[in-house]
Design an enzyme around this catalytic site. Structure first.
Site, short mmCIF file in Angstrom:
data_model
loop_
_atom_site.label_atom_id
_atom_site.label_comp_id
_atom_site.label_asym_id
_atom_site.label_seq_id
_atom_site.Cartn_x
_atom_site.Cartn_y
_atom_site.Cartn_z
CB SER A 144 4.98 -6.28 -6.31
OG SER A 144 4.64 -7.37 -5.50
CG ASP A 303 2.32 -7.63 -1.80
OD1 ASP A 303 1.09 -7.57 -1.65
OD2 ASP A 303 2.85 -7.98 -2.86
CG ASP A 307 0.01 -9.05 -5.57
OD1 ASP A 307 0.74 -8.80 -4.58
OD2 ASP A 307 0.46 -9.14 -6.73
#
Length: 578
Positions: A144, A303, A307
């Site tokens: 992430s 990012d 998401d």
């Protein structure tokens, strides 16, 4: 075995490759580094793996990825679902393609078919692919928004959401049971392809995913009306969002989308940002410069795994660009979707639901109350929103309208079960178009929401505590706060304490104890006077303890000041416990 003995095993066992051994020999004299790499196994938690890339049992590498995958394969066999297959995606981080193939070839060696994306893809598309291909599970190789030295491994189940009970604990147990790295199965890629166990996927899923998102558009008329005047700056922050975000905006008709060239290409080193996080103002430096040059209406950033969506919006009166928090943008999108759905259709489902995490803003509650829909709280982590969506499907009760969490994640439809920055981008741009036809900007719309619902403000603080000692300190902090709950925090009286680990809500005045009704989690939540609250929880992805703050002020500035002050109070309280 001690960490030194495990280290010796890694540098002598022929199972481990020479590059790994060379990396480990280079740190042979660094006792602290050796201990950190080998004192424990990289924990396979409820979200999978996440850690620094490198050799060792406490690092992300091909061997820890294989081990985790063997555990997943064993669980899939245990539930007799090996014929369903597993979808695998990955992002732009270092070693992501390699880790994706390690996972794929371990599954294939266990007789489980894999569907591997041909190149990097957003997390929400992996969620969609799991559902579309009727897979039993999915794997996404991503960390992430973590710094460049990290990578991770997220596991999804057949509903397209990240694993939740009972599958999370079942998979965790199977991963833990794999103790011999050299016993993990793998095979050559060429043989896996030849045996029909390794299939490459791509364009067909891309098109289907895009079409599902486009079906959600409410006001194409508004887009058509301002498509040649609305100006959008976008940056994928060197991640997976570039192609899908630009594709959907182009297909909807937006003519002025300016991409930050320096951040357009995928790059796991993230050379222009030290921290590729759309929550961090520093990530927007180049985007804001481009926005001022082009006189853009909004600046968007996704990012690395696309998401989560961050945004700056322009104030047409001052020319200033304001950063929206995840709570602000989430409520802005949610209010637009729910409000315009009602306006177009004339009504909303009686069992309609707006779902938010427990650390998200109370403004969501006000929006839900205004439209007469149910507000449902879930634990932090979008998988719990996905779990509630699955419950709606199974029971036939509950209609999902929108879901959000404060960390810039939301989902506007049911085609996927994880937050989707591609869809969020589409809706934020549609909302910008809609309000522009009314002579307003998104900032104007946000101010209107404050006037309508109240000046809610959120704030997040955190303390980073690395290493073995840091982990112990984090546990001690939570333990002390649990045993000795404060009666007053920053001038606010504590009305009730929610202890999600004990599944209790304690009214401090009446001493009445009720159940939270949510799964157990190491989280403390303080309900305060004045519609304020504080939540304390360890980060699930970083060595941090986080403090979430929510207040309601009389004006925008008043709410900002109150939130910062309450955040500082929590930092002071916790620093005294360290």
């Amino acid at each position: 075995m001690s960490y030194k003995e495990i280290y010796q095993e890694w540098i002598t066992n022929p199972y481990f490759d020479e590059a790994t051994k060379a990396e480990l020999r280079a740190i042979a004299e660094d006792e602290k580094e050796l201990e950190d790499r080998f004192y424990t196994e990289l924990e396979f938690g409820t979200a999978g793996l996440r850690g620094v890339i490198g050799a060792g049992t406490n690092r992300m590498n091909r061997y820890t990825v294989r081990k985790a995958t063997q555990g997943l394969a064993n669980y899939i066999k245990k539930v007799q679902a090996e014929d369903r297959g597993v979808a695998i995606a990955y992002d732009s981080r270092r070693m992501s393609p390699e880790f994706a193939d390690e996972a794929a070839l371990c599954l294939a060696a266990n007789g489980i078919k894999v569907y591997v994306f041909e190149s990097l893809r957003p997390t929400p598309e992996l969620s969609y692919a799991v559902r579309t291909l009727n897979c039993i599970a999915g794997i996404n190789i991503t960390a992430s928004h973590n710094p460049a030295e990290y990578n991770g491994y997220k596991v999804y189940w057949e509903d397209g959401a990240q694993i939740t009970p009972p599958h999370d604990t079942g998979i965790m147990a199977e991963v833990k049971a794999v103790t011999d790295y050299s016993a993990v199965l793998t095979m050559e890629k060429e043989q896996a392809v030849k045996d029909g166990l390794y299939t490459v996927i791509g364009e067909e899923i891309d098109r289907s995913y895009m079409e599902e998102i486009k079906k959600l558009v409410i006001h194409q008329d508004a887009i058509d009306a301002v498509k040649d005047t609305l100006k959008i700056v976008y940056t994928p922050l060197h991640g997976t969002g570039n192609i899908p975000v630009r594709t959907i905006l182009k297909e909807l008709g937006f003519e002025h989308v300016f991409v930050v060239k320096e951040q357009e290409a995928p790059d796991g080193d993230f050379p222009t940002v030290g921290y590729p996080n759309p929550e961090a103002p520093a990530a927007y430096e180049l985007g804001l410069a481009l926005a001022r040059k082009e006189d853009a209406d909004l600046v968007l950033a996704t990012d690395p795994d696309a998401d989560r969506l961050g945004v700056y919006v322009k104030d047409q009166n001052t020319g200033e660009y304001h950063m929206l928090t995840g709570n602000m943008s989430g409520c802005l999108i949610g209010d637009y979707i729910i409000g315009q759905t009602k306006a177009v259709k004339g009504s909303l489902p009686e069992d309609g639901a707006f779902i938010r995490s427990i650390v998200s803003t109370n403004m969501a509650d006000a929006v839900a109350a205004y439209y007469g829909v149910n507000l449902i709280e879930v634990l932090t982590g979008f998988k719990f929103i996905g779990q509630k969506m699955l419950e709606f499907e199974h029971t036939g009760t509950g209609t999902y309208l929108f879901g959000m969490e404060e960390s810039y994640g939301c989902l506007p439809g049911t085609y996927a079960r994880d937050k989707d920055a591609v869809a969020a981008t589409m809706f934020l741009c549609e909302a910008a178009a809609f309000y522009k036809t009314q002579g307003k900007t998104l900032w104007d719309a946000m101010l209107d929401m404050y006037e309508k619902y109240g000046y809610y403000q959120d704030h997040v603080e955190s303390i980073t505590l690395k290493g073995i000692e840091g982990l112990e300190k984090i546990q001690n902090i939570l333990g002390t706060l649990r045993k000795e709950p404060p009666a007053v925090i920053g001038g606010y009286e504590v009305l009730a304490v929610r202890d999600y680990q004990a599944d209790t809500i304690t009214d401090l005045k009446t001493k009445e104890v009720t159940l939270t009704g949510l799964p157990k989690s190491n989280v403390l939540y303080y309900e305060l006077t004045g519609d304020a609250w504080v939540c304390v929880r360890p980060s699930g992805t970083e060595p941090k303890v986080k403090f979430y703050i929510g207040v309601k002020g009389d004006t925008l500035q008043d709410s900002v000041d109150k939130a910062k002050a309450l955040g500082q109070t929590m930092l002071d309280i916790v620093n005294n416990l360290i």
